[in-house]
Design an enzyme around this catalytic site. Structure first.
Site, PDB file in Angstrom:
ATOM      1  N   PHE A 142      29.865  28.635  30.146  1.00 62.72           N
ATOM      2  CA  PHE A 142      30.302  28.359  31.309  1.00 62.72           C
ATOM      3  C   PHE A 142      31.071  29.677  31.946  1.00 62.72           C
ATOM      4  O   PHE A 142      31.781  30.206  31.572  1.00 62.72           O
ATOM      5  CB  PHE A 142      31.309  27.273  31.475  1.00 62.72           C
ATOM      6  N   ASP A 178      33.378  37.176  28.464  1.00 56.94           N
ATOM      7  CA  ASP A 178      34.138  36.274  29.609  1.00 56.94           C
ATOM      8  C   ASP A 178      35.393  35.887  29.046  1.00 56.94           C
ATOM      9  O   ASP A 178      35.216  34.895  28.278  1.00 56.94           O
ATOM     10  CB  ASP A 178      33.155  35.225  30.012  1.00 56.94           C
ATOM     11  N   LYS A 238      41.762  32.820  35.616  1.00 60.73           N
ATOM     12  CA  LYS A 238      42.612  31.551  35.335  1.00 60.73           C
ATOM     13  C   LYS A 238      44.382  31.962  35.244  1.00 60.73           C
ATOM     14  O   LYS A 238      44.973  32.015  36.041  1.00 60.73           O
ATOM     15  CB  LYS A 238      41.935  30.731  34.167  1.00 60.73           C
TER      16      LYS A 238
HETATM   17  C1  LIG Z   1      36.731  28.515  34.654  1.00 60.53           C
HETATM   18  C2  LIG Z   1      35.695  29.746  34.187  1.00 60.53           C
HETATM   19  C3  LIG Z   1      35.198  30.611  34.920  1.00 60.53           C
HETATM   20  C4  LIG Z   1      34.877  30.463  36.689  1.00 60.53           C
HETATM   21  O1  LIG Z   1      36.328  30.597  37.107  1.00 60.53           O
HETATM   22  P1  LIG Z   1      36.568  30.130  38.543  1.00 60.53           P
HETATM   23  O2  LIG Z   1      38.015  30.572  38.942  1.00 60.53           O
HETATM   24  O3  LIG Z   1      36.561  28.657  38.593  1.00 60.53           O
HETATM   25  O4  LIG Z   1      35.449  30.792  39.550  1.00 60.53           O
HETATM   26  C5  LIG Z   1      34.173  31.539  34.284  1.00 60.53           C
HETATM   27  N1  LIG Z   1      34.276  31.605  33.119  1.00 60.53           N
HETATM   28  C6  LIG Z   1      35.021  30.817  32.270  1.00 60.53           C
HETATM   29  C7  LIG Z   1      35.175  31.146  30.784  1.00 60.53           C
HETATM   30  C8  LIG Z   1      35.647  29.804  32.768  1.00 60.53           C
HETATM   31  O5  LIG Z   1      36.431  29.062  32.016  1.00 60.53           O
END
Ligand SMILES: *Cc1c(COP(=O)(O)O)cnc(C)c1O
Length: 395
Positions: free
Chosen positions: A128, A212, A241
């Site tokens: 994700f 990521d 986050k």
């Molecule tokens: C939440 C998340 C995103 C996206 O972040 P947003 O602030 O919602 O755009 C990207 N990568 C990972 C691994 C995430 O958990």
């Protein structure tokens, strides 16, 4: 009817106040927060150091454009550089935007070297990366891409199999993109050997490795960044986050060699890295980098994993596997997870569902053993209740 887009399956609950590990509704009902606004409120709710930093900055200056010097942004970037593999940082307002910057940087890096066709990125099933067009394409999850048109530029394979990755590499491949611990996809921590194998593939074929760490970074796994366990260094990393502790803030970090292609005019953001956001980011970092903070996360992660493991023994038919790393914990269960999250909410415990029927536990990193015990008691009660209901329904 609500005036909002119907994109979220919202609960009826509305919180009006937060304090540490707790959230309160208008009538004063208290909830134990093991969701952290999905790995965002790393310091819990209302951390005094962060609240004060925000209030002081709010009196001074909120926003100026990135056409001016922003000392708070410089400082936060330098601190992230000092703490990581990276040499340069681009600030954003969200995780998806950090990924957009990472994808653009990877493509532009090869364009700059005259390899204009090297645009493809290899991603993984179960990943994700956000909800923009590029990031849904990068993750390739059909339930998120359906109906949104063609998604060129990304190839996907099952994680865990290095040969399968190698088979996808061709002269159009620019990068490999992976979460060292998948969050939404079911809380899967990849082995050190696998991450090293990906690094070796990148080195062999001249590709960039992008981690990521939007969800697994900023101390959550018991290291500042999850990839530190493996000793592997990426070329690019995305974070968001927890770095803002609830204030919208993200960043793309890269080595000097890679970042140098992003010259004036190649990228930008109106809000990204503004004084208010970076002041909060610096205050969050003060707390996360303070002595003993990350060691506490590692210790609590072990306590949580141990207690969850005991649930697999107590309820082998209902709890089948414990996954994750540190305070990014996943519990694979047999009761439908979305209903089970609601059941736990009825017991005043907030958790999050992940794919693969995994219950995700993401407490603020300040969680104590007593609060872990409290959560485990609630989960145990909910499992017992579920078992009693299903066995009486079967009779
Ligand atoms: C939440 C998340 C995103 C996206 O972040 P947003 O602030 O919602 O755009 C990207 N990568 C990972 C691994 C995430 O958990």
């Amino acid at each position: 009817m609500s005036a909002l887009y119907g994109t979220y399956a919202r609960s009826e609950l509305a919180f009006v106040r937060g304090e540490g590990m707790r959230l309160f509704t208008e009538d004063g009902t208290r909830y134990l927060d093991f969701s952290s606004g999905i790995a965002v409120n790393a310091l819990g709710h209302g951390d005094p150091h962060v609240v004060n930093a925000l209030k002081e900055q709010a009196d001074k200056l909120w926003h100026v454009s990135n056409i001016f010097q922003i000392p708070e942004q410089e400082r936060l970037a330098q601190r992230l550089v000092d703490a990581t593999f990276a040499d340069a940082v681009f600030f954003t307002n969200s995780g998806a935007e950090a990924l957009e910057c990472a994808i653009k940087t990877a493509r532009r890096y090869f364009w700059d070297k005259g390899e204009k066709d090297r645009v493809d990125i290899i991603g993984f099933t179960g990943s994700f990366h956000g909800r923009t067009i590029a990031t849904i394409a990068a993750a390739g999850n059909p339930s998120y891409t359906e109906g949104f048109g063609p998604m060129p530029g990304f190839k996907h394979t099952q994680p865990g199999d290095l040969d399968a990755v190698a088979a996808l590499i061709d002269d159009k491949t620019a990068a490999i993109l992976i979460e060292p611990v998948q969050g939404e996809g079911g809380v899967t921590a990849f082995s050190d050997a696998y991450l090293r194998g990906l690094r070796a593939l990148c080195d062999k074929h001249g590709l960039l490795l992008i981690f990521d760490e939007v969800q697994c970074g900023m101390g959550r796994t018991g290291r500042l960044f999850a990839h530190e366990f493996s000793g592997v260094k990426p070329d690019i990393m995305t974070i968001a986050k927890a770095i803002g502790g609830g204030f919208p803030l993200g960043a793309c970090l890269a080595t000097a060699e890679v970042a140098k292609c992003m010259v004036p005019g190649t990228h930008g953001s109106t809000y990204g890295g503004n004084p208010l956001a970076c002041t909060v980011g610096n205050a969050v970092l003060d707390r996360i980098l303070s002595p003993g903070f990350i060691e506490h996360v590692e210790e609590m992660g072990k306590v949580l994993a141990w207690k969850l493991q005991q649930l697999t023994q107590k309820y082998p038919d209902l709890v089948t596997e414990v996954r994750g790393k540190g305070l990014l914990a996943g519990v694979k269960i047999t009761p439908p997870v979305r209903d089970f999250v609601v059941r736990l909410r009825d017991h005043k415990l907030l958790t999050v569902a992940a794919s693969d029927n995994v219950l995700r536990l993401l407490p603020p990193l300040i969680v104590t053993e007593a609060e872990i015990d409290e959560a485990i008691t609630i989960i145990t009660d909910a499992l017992a209740e579920y078992q009693a209901e299903t066995s009486s329904a079967a009779q």
